[in-house]
Scaffold this active site. Structure first.
Site, PDB file in Angstrom:
ATOM      1  N   ASN A 101       0.838  -1.213   0.000  1.00 26.95           N
ATOM      2  CA  ASN A 101       0.000   0.000   0.000  1.00 26.95           C
ATOM      3  C   ASN A 101       0.867   1.256   0.000  1.00 26.95           C
ATOM      4  O   ASN A 101       0.543   2.238  -0.666  1.00 26.95           O
ATOM      5  CB  ASN A 101      -0.951  -0.007   1.202  1.00 26.95           C
ATOM      6  CG  ASN A 101      -2.191  -0.827   0.926  1.00 26.95           C
ATOM      7  OD1 ASN A 101      -3.057  -0.409   0.163  1.00 26.95           O
ATOM      8  ND2 ASN A 101      -2.265  -2.008   1.517  1.00 26.95           N
ATOM      9  N   LEU A 134      -2.881   1.304  18.522  1.00 25.70           N
ATOM     10  CA  LEU A 134      -2.454   2.553  19.159  1.00 25.70           C
ATOM     11  C   LEU A 134      -3.354   2.886  20.350  1.00 25.70           C
ATOM     12  O   LEU A 134      -4.570   2.683  20.304  1.00 25.70           O
ATOM     13  CB  LEU A 134      -2.488   3.677  18.122  1.00 25.70           C
ATOM     14  CG  LEU A 134      -1.491   3.493  16.960  1.00 25.70           C
ATOM     15  CD1 LEU A 134      -1.786   4.458  15.827  1.00 25.70           C
ATOM     16  CD2 LEU A 134      -0.052   3.638  17.452  1.00 25.70           C
ATOM     17  N   HIS A 184      -8.418  -1.354   5.995  1.00 23.56           N
ATOM     18  CA  HIS A 184      -8.712  -2.667   6.578  1.00 23.56           C
ATOM     19  C   HIS A 184      -9.246  -3.578   5.475  1.00 23.56           C
ATOM     20  O   HIS A 184     -10.113  -3.165   4.699  1.00 23.56           O
ATOM     21  CB  HIS A 184      -9.741  -2.518   7.701  1.00 23.56           C
ATOM     22  CG  HIS A 184     -10.039  -3.814   8.384  1.00 23.56           C
ATOM     23  ND1 HIS A 184      -9.148  -4.418   9.254  1.00 23.56           N
ATOM     24  CD2 HIS A 184     -11.106  -4.648   8.294  1.00 23.56           C
ATOM     25  CE1 HIS A 184      -9.669  -5.566   9.668  1.00 23.56           C
ATOM     26  NE2 HIS A 184     -10.844  -5.731   9.105  1.00 23.56           N
ATOM     27  N   GLN A 201      -7.598  -3.861  -5.063  1.00 23.65           N
ATOM     28  CA  GLN A 201      -8.543  -2.762  -4.793  1.00 23.65           C
ATOM     29  C   GLN A 201      -7.993  -1.808  -3.728  1.00 23.65           C
ATOM     30  O   GLN A 201      -8.193  -0.599  -3.808  1.00 23.65           O
ATOM     31  CB  GLN A 201      -9.900  -3.327  -4.336  1.00 23.65           C
ATOM     32  CG  GLN A 201     -10.657  -4.041  -5.428  1.00 23.65           C
ATOM     33  CD  GLN A 201     -10.875  -3.138  -6.642  1.00 23.65           C
ATOM     34  OE1 GLN A 201     -11.333  -2.006  -6.524  1.00 23.65           O
ATOM     35  NE2 GLN A 201     -10.517  -3.632  -7.814  1.00 23.65           N
TER      36      GLN A 201
END
Ligand code: GRF
Length: 226
Positions: free
Chosen positions: A25, A104, A120, A185
């Site tokens: 990504n 976090l 996600h 995607q």
């Protein structure tokens, strides 16, 4: 001409990408910047694992890299303090979690509220957490996909969803083939989401997501925006 370019640069939002592994990504985001589909400066990549492949990818692209190896800190808080220290220097407008495998704390989220986004690999609110492709197949879902959302105190928070991309599940799919199509995607969804954020077309306020000034009642759909 030179002055215009300088001015243009000054206006670009500063992105810092947080990774733990492969970094595909991250590469898609960097490529989108290179091809002028995303108008932002990628000012740094921080990994919480020293052997993350994504660090090498970032180095190849000339992006400054930093590692705060989480396992060598005594607890989550001391790791986050180190991370916050590095982020303070990088002055991000947006913190982009891209395969960042650390949950976090609420204090961390509060320090950058509305500025942290995540991707996600499921159609949230379905399949929060890990092993999403396997779980989508086990649930006999006919549709699967990926989601971008603002990060809040809750894991994979579905109340602050920005955008989704959908993938049809095929009868012959294995978790690997499904993961591959979802990942393709993701590589379109994340740059598009970030571009809207950088243009301030997407804004976060009080745990809600606004698009062009209107509260989003349902996720934006990548298919409708491209
Ligand atoms: C992606 O599937 C992302 O949705 C999830 O972790 C994976 C990271 O992959 N959060 P990469 O490191 O970007 O290749």
């Amino acid at each position: 001409m030179v002055r215009m370019l300088k001015h243009d640069n000054e206006l670009k939002p500063r992105l810092v990408v947080l990774i733990s592994g492969r970094g595909s990504n991250l590469c898609a985001i960097s490529d989108a910047i290179q091809t002028n589909q995303l108008h932002a400066d990628l000012v740094g990549v921080i990994s919480n694992r020293q052997n993350a492949k994504g660090l090498q990818e970032a180095e190849k692209r000339g992006i400054p890299t930093f590692c705060r190896h989480q396992a060598s800190y005594k607890n989550q808080q001391s790791f986050e303090n180190a991370l916050l220290g590095q982020l303070k220097k990088l002055k991000p407008d947006v913190i982009v979690l891209a395969g960042f495998m650390s949950i976090l704390s609420s204090q961390f989220v509060a320090a950058y509220r509305g500025k942290i986004v995540n991707i996600h690999p499921s159609l949230l609110p379905k399949h929060k957490g890990l092993h999403t492709h396997r779980r989508a197949l086990a649930a006999k879902d006919t549709k699967h996909g990926c989601t971008t959302h603002f990060v809040t105190e809750k894991l994979d928070d579905a109340t602050a969803i920005i955008m989704q991309a959908t993938v049809a599940v095929k009868t012959k799919d294995t978790k690997e083939t499904l993961a591959q199509r979802v990942l393709a995607q993701e590589h379109r969804l994340y740059p598009k989401t970030l571009e809207l954020l950088c243009r301030k077309q997407i804004v976060y306020d009080k745990n809600r997501c606004f698009y062009n000034g209107k509260a989003l009642e349902e996720p934006l759909r990548l298919e409708q925006l491209t």
